[in-house]
Design a protein around this motif. Structure first.
Motif, PDB file in Angstrom:
ATOM      1  N   THR A 174     -75.076 -25.409  43.138  1.00  0.00           N
ATOM      2  CA  THR A 174     -75.450 -26.556  43.984  1.00  0.00           C
ATOM      3  C   THR A 174     -76.711 -26.232  44.790  1.00  0.00           C
ATOM      4  O   THR A 174     -77.568 -27.079  45.020  1.00  0.00           O
ATOM      5  CB  THR A 174     -74.293 -26.873  44.966  1.00  0.00           C
TER       6      THR A 174
ATOM      7  N   HIS B 251     -73.887 -36.625  39.933  1.00  0.00           N
ATOM      8  CA  HIS B 251     -75.199 -36.094  40.312  1.00  0.00           C
ATOM      9  C   HIS B 251     -76.317 -37.094  40.492  1.00  0.00           C
ATOM     10  O   HIS B 251     -77.060 -37.017  41.439  1.00  0.00           O
ATOM     11  CB  HIS B 251     -75.634 -35.000  39.341  1.00  0.00           C
TER      12      HIS B 251
ATOM     13  N   ASP C 169     -66.897 -40.613  36.487  1.00  0.00           N
ATOM     14  CA  ASP C 169     -67.009 -39.647  35.398  1.00  0.00           C
ATOM     15  C   ASP C 169     -66.561 -40.307  34.094  1.00  0.00           C
ATOM     16  O   ASP C 169     -65.699 -41.188  34.093  1.00  0.00           O
ATOM     17  CB  ASP C 169     -66.123 -38.425  35.672  1.00  0.00           C
TER      18      ASP C 169
HETATM   19  N1  LIG Z   1     -69.747 -37.063  47.234  1.00  0.00           N
HETATM   20  C1  LIG Z   1     -68.761 -37.165  46.332  1.00  0.00           C
HETATM   21  N2  LIG Z   1     -67.696 -37.989  46.544  1.00  0.00           N
HETATM   22  C2  LIG Z   1     -66.690 -38.073  45.662  1.00  0.00           C
HETATM   23  N3  LIG Z   1     -66.629 -37.365  44.517  1.00  0.00           N
HETATM   24  C3  LIG Z   1     -67.649 -36.530  44.253  1.00  0.00           C
HETATM   25  C4  LIG Z   1     -68.764 -36.372  45.127  1.00  0.00           C
HETATM   26  N4  LIG Z   1     -69.629 -35.455  44.594  1.00  0.00           N
HETATM   27  C5  LIG Z   1     -69.072 -35.065  43.435  1.00  0.00           C
HETATM   28  N5  LIG Z   1     -67.890 -35.709  43.217  1.00  0.00           N
HETATM   29  C6  LIG Z   1     -66.978 -35.533  42.099  1.00  0.00           C
HETATM   30  O1  LIG Z   1     -66.691 -34.150  42.032  1.00  0.00           O
HETATM   31  C7  LIG Z   1     -66.539 -33.752  40.685  1.00  0.00           C
HETATM   32  C8  LIG Z   1     -67.504 -32.614  40.395  1.00  0.00           C
HETATM   33  O2  LIG Z   1     -68.748 -33.211  40.147  1.00  0.00           O
HETATM   34  P1  LIG Z   1     -70.187 -32.610  40.349  1.00  0.00           P
HETATM   35  O3  LIG Z   1     -71.113 -33.526  39.629  1.00  0.00           O
HETATM   36  O4  LIG Z   1     -70.442 -32.383  41.781  1.00  0.00           O
HETATM   37  O5  LIG Z   1     -70.028 -31.236  39.595  1.00  0.00           O
HETATM   38  P2  LIG Z   1     -71.046 -30.073  39.436  1.00  0.00           P
HETATM   39  O6  LIG Z   1     -72.433 -30.555  39.573  1.00  0.00           O
HETATM   40  O7  LIG Z   1     -70.710 -29.381  38.165  1.00  0.00           O
HETATM   41  O8  LIG Z   1     -70.682 -29.161  40.659  1.00  0.00           O
HETATM   42  P3  LIG Z   1     -71.410 -27.857  41.187  1.00  0.00           P
HETATM   43  O9  LIG Z   1     -72.443 -28.351  42.137  1.00  0.00           O
HETATM   44  O10 LIG Z   1     -70.305 -27.107  41.832  1.00  0.00           O
HETATM   45  O11 LIG Z   1     -71.996 -27.154  39.985  1.00  0.00           O
HETATM   46  C9  LIG Z   1     -66.765 -35.011  39.846  1.00  0.00           C
HETATM   47  O12 LIG Z   1     -65.522 -35.615  39.573  1.00  0.00           O
HETATM   48  C10 LIG Z   1     -67.607 -35.884  40.754  1.00  0.00           C
HETATM   49  O13 LIG Z   1     -67.493 -37.241  40.413  1.00  0.00           O
END
Ligand SMILES: Nc1ncnc2c1ncn2[C@@H]1O[C@H](COP(=O)(O)OP(=O)(O)OP(=O)(O)O)[C@@H](O)[C@H]1O
Ligand SMILES: Cc1ncc(CO)c(N)n1
Length: 269
Positions: free
Chosen positions: A109, A176, A183
């Motif tokens: 992140t 993102h 999702d």
């Molecule tokens: N602000 C938010 N509110 C609600 N759900 C969120 C939020 N941010 C991410 N999510 C959810 O959290 C889960 C992880 O998504 P994200 O896209 O953040 O993963 P990632 O990018 O792989 O994470 P990381 O940053 O740890 O690598 C998903 O189901 C996403 O929809």
């Protein structure tokens, strides 16, 4: 008690990696075991060092777990080198591991790179076809599908390409850039959206690790993939919604926000 194994890197900051996985697994009611692929010196601001374990040593960790507390599900997170990925593929095949969730971790992140370029090819060629489900975010799915993703139709198109090429289910996390924490699960030629309300919390360190571990925990408990994904979205919304605010950067979530809830106490099917 059902069991889940995490194969991932350690985050000294406690919000992502092995630490997030174990906290998530406990709170979701399964016993957690682990095989550590790397140590990271990391906090909410970034990664200042990475020390990979030796691939032979990772093999010993996996032997130790699989021959004793056989996991009902496996989650794979940060694996930064080709040699480590090949060792994991060899052991998962040898031990006939089931319910495998592969989170193709590429960048933290905080922006720090967690995998070498040649290892991305090995990940695709050696590990993806073993996965029950792959959980890329949009930047990761762009690398894997080799296409740009700027809207929901392109999310569907990219997941289709990945799912067909590697013969596994794909949960493409929209959080993102494209939409409101929605999702997309693509499997066997059809797709389903899992809707989430975006929580206004800048502390999202480790959300990807947490979601994939929650899915592995629910698969370990015997839920089907759809149910596992929706329960995991509910869990991550709770952990984000608890509004923990630690550290000077993008902080961790409160994984134990509801440790006495039915995530733990509920009777398993
Ligand atoms: N602000 C938010 N509110 C609600 N759900 C969120 C939020 N941010 C991410 N999510 C959810 O959290 C889960 C992880 O998504 P994200 O896209 O953040 O993963 P990632 O990018 O792989 O994470 P990381 O940053 O740890 O690598 C998903 O189901 C996403 O929809
Ligand atoms: C060890 C580790 N694994 C995964 C991530 C991705 O969030 C991270 N920041 N650190």
């Amino acid at each position: 008690m059902r069991t889940a194994l995490t194969i991932a890197g350690s985050d000294s900051g406690g919000g992502a990696g092995i630490q997030a996985d174990i906290k998530t697994m406990i709170t979701n009611g399964v016993f957690a075991t682990c095989a550590i692929t790397a140590l990271t010196a990391q906090n909410t601001l970034g990664v200042t060092g990475i020390m990979d374990v030796d691939d032979e040593f990772l093999g010993k960790e996996l032997d130790a777990v699989f021959t004793d507390i056989y996991p009902d599900a496996v989650k794979i997170g940060m694996v930064s080198s080709s040699a480590l990925i090949k060792k994991i593929a060899e052991k998962l095949t040898f031990y006939k591991a089931k319910n495998i969730v592969v989170d193709p971790v590429m960048v933290a992140t905080s922006g720090s790179k967690l995998i070498s370029d040649d290892a991305i090819e090995t990940l695709k060629n050696n590990l993806f076809s073993l996965a029950t489900v792959l959980t890329p975010n949009i930047p990761e799915a762009e690398v894997i599908s080799e296409m740009k993703i700027t809207n929901e139709d392109e999310m569907i198109e990219a997941s289709k390409i990945i799912s067909e090429k590697y013969n596994c289910a794909v949960l493409l996390k929209g959080g993102h850039k494209v939409n409101d924490a929605n999702d997309l699960l693509y499997r066997n030629g059809s797709y389903k959206w899992f809707y989430g309300k975006r929580i206004d919390n800048p502390n999202t360190h480790g959300t990807g690790c947490t979601l994939s571990s929650a899915i592995a925990s629910n698969l370990a408990k015997g839920y089907d993939l759809d149910t596992s994904v929706s329960r995991s979205k509910e869990y991550i919304s709770g952990a984000l919604g608890a509004m923990l605010d630690l550290g000077k950067g993008s902080g961790p979530m409160n994984h134990g926000f509801d440790i006495s809830s039915d995530y733990v106490l509920e009777k398993e099917n």
